[in-house]
Write a protein that holds these residues in place. Structure first.
Motif, PDB file in Angstrom:
ATOM      1  N   GLN A 178       0.834  -1.193   0.000  1.00 21.78           N
ATOM      2  CA  GLN A 178       0.000   0.000   0.000  1.00 21.78           C
ATOM      3  C   GLN A 178       0.874   1.251   0.000  1.00 21.78           C
ATOM      4  O   GLN A 178       1.891   1.313   0.673  1.00 21.78           O
ATOM      5  CB  GLN A 178      -0.922  -0.010   1.214  1.00 21.78           C
ATOM      6  CG  GLN A 178      -2.024  -1.044   1.119  1.00 21.78           C
ATOM      7  CD  GLN A 178      -2.994  -0.974   2.281  1.00 21.78           C
ATOM      8  OE1 GLN A 178      -2.675  -0.442   3.335  1.00 21.78           O
ATOM      9  NE2 GLN A 178      -4.187  -1.500   2.087  1.00 21.78           N
ATOM     10  N   GLY A 179       0.446   2.222  -0.744  1.00 27.10           N
ATOM     11  CA  GLY A 179       1.217   3.448  -0.923  1.00 27.10           C
ATOM     12  C   GLY A 179       1.715   3.543  -2.350  1.00 27.10           C
ATOM     13  O   GLY A 179       1.747   4.627  -2.943  1.00 27.10           O
ATOM     14  N   LEU A 209      14.780   6.004  -3.796  1.00 27.40           N
ATOM     15  CA  LEU A 209      14.312   5.616  -2.459  1.00 27.40           C
ATOM     16  C   LEU A 209      14.477   4.111  -2.245  1.00 27.40           C
ATOM     17  O   LEU A 209      13.506   3.390  -2.010  1.00 27.40           O
ATOM     18  CB  LEU A 209      12.840   6.002  -2.285  1.00 27.40           C
ATOM     19  CG  LEU A 209      12.502   7.473  -2.522  1.00 27.40           C
ATOM     20  CD1 LEU A 209      10.999   7.653  -2.615  1.00 27.40           C
ATOM     21  CD2 LEU A 209      13.075   8.334  -1.409  1.00 27.40           C
ATOM     22  N   PRO A 210      15.680   3.593  -2.306  1.00 26.18           N
ATOM     23  CA  PRO A 210      15.868   2.141  -2.166  1.00 26.18           C
ATOM     24  C   PRO A 210      15.429   1.643  -0.796  1.00 26.18           C
ATOM     25  O   PRO A 210      15.621   2.308   0.218  1.00 26.18           O
ATOM     26  CB  PRO A 210      17.376   1.966  -2.353  1.00 26.18           C
ATOM     27  CG  PRO A 210      17.967   3.290  -1.992  1.00 26.18           C
ATOM     28  CD  PRO A 210      16.959   4.303  -2.434  1.00 26.18           C
ATOM     29  N   ASP A 211      14.817   0.473  -0.784  1.00 22.15           N
ATOM     30  CA  ASP A 211      14.382  -0.214   0.440  1.00 22.15           C
ATOM     31  C   ASP A 211      13.225   0.480   1.161  1.00 22.15           C
ATOM     32  O   ASP A 211      12.925   0.127   2.297  1.00 22.15           O
ATOM     33  CB  ASP A 211      15.547  -0.400   1.422  1.00 22.15           C
ATOM     34  CG  ASP A 211      16.572  -1.388   0.906  1.00 22.15           C
ATOM     35  OD1 ASP A 211      16.183  -2.278   0.125  1.00 22.15           O
ATOM     36  OD2 ASP A 211      17.745  -1.273   1.276  1.00 22.15           O
ATOM     37  N   TYR A 212      12.589   1.437   0.528  1.00 27.38           N
ATOM     38  CA  TYR A 212      11.399   2.036   1.143  1.00 27.38           C
ATOM     39  C   TYR A 212      10.245   1.042   1.145  1.00 27.38           C
ATOM     40  O   TYR A 212       9.441   1.003   2.068  1.00 27.38           O
ATOM     41  CB  TYR A 212      10.970   3.292   0.376  1.00 27.38           C
ATOM     42  CG  TYR A 212      11.436   4.596   0.982  1.00 27.38           C
ATOM     43  CD1 TYR A 212      12.754   4.760   1.393  1.00 27.38           C
ATOM     44  CD2 TYR A 212      10.567   5.663   1.140  1.00 27.38           C
ATOM     45  CE1 TYR A 212      13.189   5.961   1.932  1.00 27.38           C
ATOM     46  CE2 TYR A 212      10.983   6.868   1.675  1.00 27.38           C
ATOM     47  CZ  TYR A 212      12.293   7.015   2.070  1.00 27.38           C
ATOM     48  OH  TYR A 212      12.712   8.202   2.613  1.00 27.38           O
ATOM     49  N   GLY A 219      14.726   0.992   4.430  1.00 26.34           N
ATOM     50  CA  GLY A 219      15.028   2.345   3.965  1.00 26.34           C
ATOM     51  C   GLY A 219      14.090   3.370   4.547  1.00 26.34           C
ATOM     52  O   GLY A 219      14.497   4.463   4.947  1.00 26.34           O
ATOM     53  N   LEU A 220      12.800   3.036   4.601  1.00 26.02           N
ATOM     54  CA  LEU A 220      11.801   3.933   5.175  1.00 26.02           C
ATOM     55  C   LEU A 220      12.062   4.158   6.657  1.00 26.02           C
ATOM     56  O   LEU A 220      12.069   5.303   7.138  1.00 26.02           O
ATOM     57  CB  LEU A 220      10.404   3.345   4.970  1.00 26.02           C
ATOM     58  CG  LEU A 220       9.242   4.106   5.612  1.00 26.02           C
ATOM     59  CD1 LEU A 220       9.026   5.435   4.914  1.00 26.02           C
ATOM     60  CD2 LEU A 220       7.972   3.265   5.595  1.00 26.02           C
ATOM     61  N   LYS A 221      12.284   3.068   7.398  1.00 23.37           N
ATOM     62  CA  LYS A 221      12.556   3.175   8.832  1.00 23.37           C
ATOM     63  C   LYS A 221      13.809   3.987   9.093  1.00 23.37           C
ATOM     64  O   LYS A 221      13.862   4.810  10.021  1.00 23.37           O
ATOM     65  CB  LYS A 221      12.703   1.782   9.438  1.00 23.37           C
ATOM     66  CG  LYS A 221      11.429   0.955   9.400  1.00 23.37           C
ATOM     67  CD  LYS A 221      11.693  -0.476   9.874  1.00 23.37           C
ATOM     68  CE  LYS A 221      10.458  -1.345   9.760  1.00 23.37           C
ATOM     69  NZ  LYS A 221      10.752  -2.754  10.122  1.00 23.37           N
ATOM     70  N   PHE A 257       6.536   9.982   4.357  1.00 18.93           N
ATOM     71  CA  PHE A 257       7.569   9.342   3.557  1.00 18.93           C
ATOM     72  C   PHE A 257       7.006   8.249   2.648  1.00 18.93           C
ATOM     73  O   PHE A 257       7.403   8.158   1.487  1.00 18.93           O
ATOM     74  CB  PHE A 257       8.650   8.752   4.470  1.00 18.93           C
ATOM     75  CG  PHE A 257       9.584   9.776   5.039  1.00 18.93           C
ATOM     76  CD1 PHE A 257      10.783  10.060   4.418  1.00 18.93           C
ATOM     77  CD2 PHE A 257       9.267  10.466   6.198  1.00 18.93           C
ATOM     78  CE1 PHE A 257      11.665  11.009   4.932  1.00 18.93           C
ATOM     79  CE2 PHE A 257      10.125  11.416   6.730  1.00 18.93           C
ATOM     80  CZ  PHE A 257      11.329  11.695   6.095  1.00 18.93           C
ATOM     81  N   ILE A 258       6.114   7.409   3.160  1.00 24.03           N
ATOM     82  CA  ILE A 258       5.656   6.262   2.380  1.00 24.03           C
ATOM     83  C   ILE A 258       4.887   6.690   1.140  1.00 24.03           C
ATOM     84  O   ILE A 258       4.962   6.050   0.084  1.00 24.03           O
ATOM     85  CB  ILE A 258       4.786   5.307   3.239  1.00 24.03           C
ATOM     86  CG1 ILE A 258       4.614   3.948   2.539  1.00 24.03           C
ATOM     87  CG2 ILE A 258       3.434   5.909   3.546  1.00 24.03           C
ATOM     88  CD1 ILE A 258       5.846   3.110   2.495  1.00 24.03           C
ATOM     89  N   CYS A 259       4.160   7.813   1.229  1.00 24.60           N
ATOM     90  CA  CYS A 259       3.400   8.318   0.077  1.00 24.60           C
ATOM     91  C   CYS A 259       4.061   9.526  -0.569  1.00 24.60           C
ATOM     92  O   CYS A 259       3.482  10.151  -1.466  1.00 24.60           O
ATOM     93  CB  CYS A 259       1.970   8.662   0.483  1.00 24.60           C
ATOM     94  SG  CYS A 259       0.936   7.231   0.825  1.00 24.60           S
TER      95      CYS A 259
END
Length: 360
Positions: A178-179, A209-212, A219-221, A257-259
């Motif tokens: 999702q996102g 944005l690798p590993d998001y 990556g997101l964390k 960040f996710i969106c």
């Protein structure tokens, strides 16, 4: 997303929208309720403020459109240089966005090198679980946008499905989460081209944005923690409030960040951010976040509880400060101060190591 005062596409053309009398709710009024990107405006849309804002912003849009037309002169590609970077920061006219995003991100180069690849992955046998996950989210993608409604003559749901399935086939490690539907949806709104949207997604998720969106979302964390470190250094009052009330950054900024700020900020502001994201990379996300947080520093410092902090973050992304996209974008390049990719890389290494150690 709050779109009460969204600005129309930066193409230098003037909107003819006016407030219609409540007694004349016909086809004309329905058109007025939809912005240039297909998003329906809310019932309390403030046309008076909109017109006031546009009277100032149209001057900027017209000037930028002329300059971009002179710069491109019919070119199908652009080369990165200091002048282009300055132009991108000041906003890309909507009619040139697809071209600039494709060139600046390297997506056009990948498309040219891999002719026919998109159709091959689209036509391959797809994992039923991938197909089910994507199909479930189609109707949840921009429900307030007329372009994603099955009843629309220009419905983009089929194109959205194709892009997401093809990307899941292309990158099985990520697949779909999702996102990604909102990201692909916005790309389609701008490009109106499946293959270009696919390669722009590959640029975003694979390189910028690798590993998001990997299963671990490391990556997101990591970037959420990097933002925390930047706030601790540059906006210590906010850091203190977060620490005092035990608020985790993932609780308040993960959606940012996710969106990539879709469904968080007004659409024209998001597009201005993405202009810079495709050109300069992920550090733009930190500049945007830091600017928003710094602007609301005093409110954060007055927070008395965890719910107060959460409410503060919710209200940060509403109002004239983020709606007036041109001065907002000028702010993100001045207010946070110097922010190099070297600084980001160093903080990422530290935060990533800490996250992995805590998870072991």
């Amino acid at each position: 997303m709050d779109r009460r005062r969204n600005i129309p596409a930066s193409d230098g053309t003037r909107s003819s929208r006016r407030v219609a009398s409540p007694d004349h709710r016909g086809a004309k009024d329905r058109v007025e309720r939809v912005d240039p990107y297909g998003f329906e405006r809310s019932e309390d849309f403030d046309f008076g403020s909109y017109e006031q804002l546009m009277s100032e912003y149209m001057v900027v849009l017209t000037r930028r459109s002329i300059k971009w037309s002179q710069l491109l002169k019919g070119k199908k590609k652009v080369d990165k240089n200091v002048k282009l970077k300055r132009y991108v920061r000041k906003g890309v006219p909507n009619e040139h966005r697809a071209l600039v995003w494709m060139s600046a991100s390297g997506a056009q180069e990948q498309l040219d090198r891999n002719a026919g690849y998109y159709q091959s992955v689209l036509g391959a046998q797809h994992d039923p679980k991938l197909v089910d996950s994507i199909s479930t989210d189609l109707n949840r993608t921009f429900p307030e946008n007329v372009l994603f409604r099955k009843s629309s003559s220009t419905c983009l749901q089929k194109e959205l499905y194709n892009v997401l399935v093809a990307y899941g086939q292309h990158n099985p490690t990520v697949g779909y989460c999702q996102g990604m539907n909102f990201i692909a949806g916005l790309l389609l709104i701008i490009t109106r081209d499946e293959e270009k949207s696919f390669w722009l997604m590959e640029a975003l998720l694979g390189r910028i944005l690798p590993d998001y969106y990997s299963p671990s979302m490391l990556g997101l964390k990591t970037d959420q923690e990097v933002l925390g470190e930047l706030v601790r250094e540059r906006v210590p009052g906010v850091w203190g409030a977060m620490t005092e009330h035990g608020v985790m950054w993932s609780l308040v900024v993960s959606r940012w960040f996710i969106c990539l700020f879709i469904d968080v900020l007004p659409v024209e502001t998001v597009l201005r951010i993405w202009d810079c994201l495709f050109y300069e990379g992920s550090k733009i996300l930190f500049r945007v976040a830091l600017t928003i947080i710094h602007q609301h520093q005093s409110v954060m410092e007055d927070a008395r509880s965890l719910p107060d902090v959460c409410q503060s973050f919710k209200h940060m992304t509403l109002g004239p400060f983020v709606e007036e996209c041109h001065p907002f974008m000028q702010k993100i390049f001045t207010e946070p101060g110097s922010l190099s990719m070297a600084t980001i890389a160093k903080l990422r290494a530290t935060c990533r190591a800490r996250i992995l150690a805590e998870g072991s």
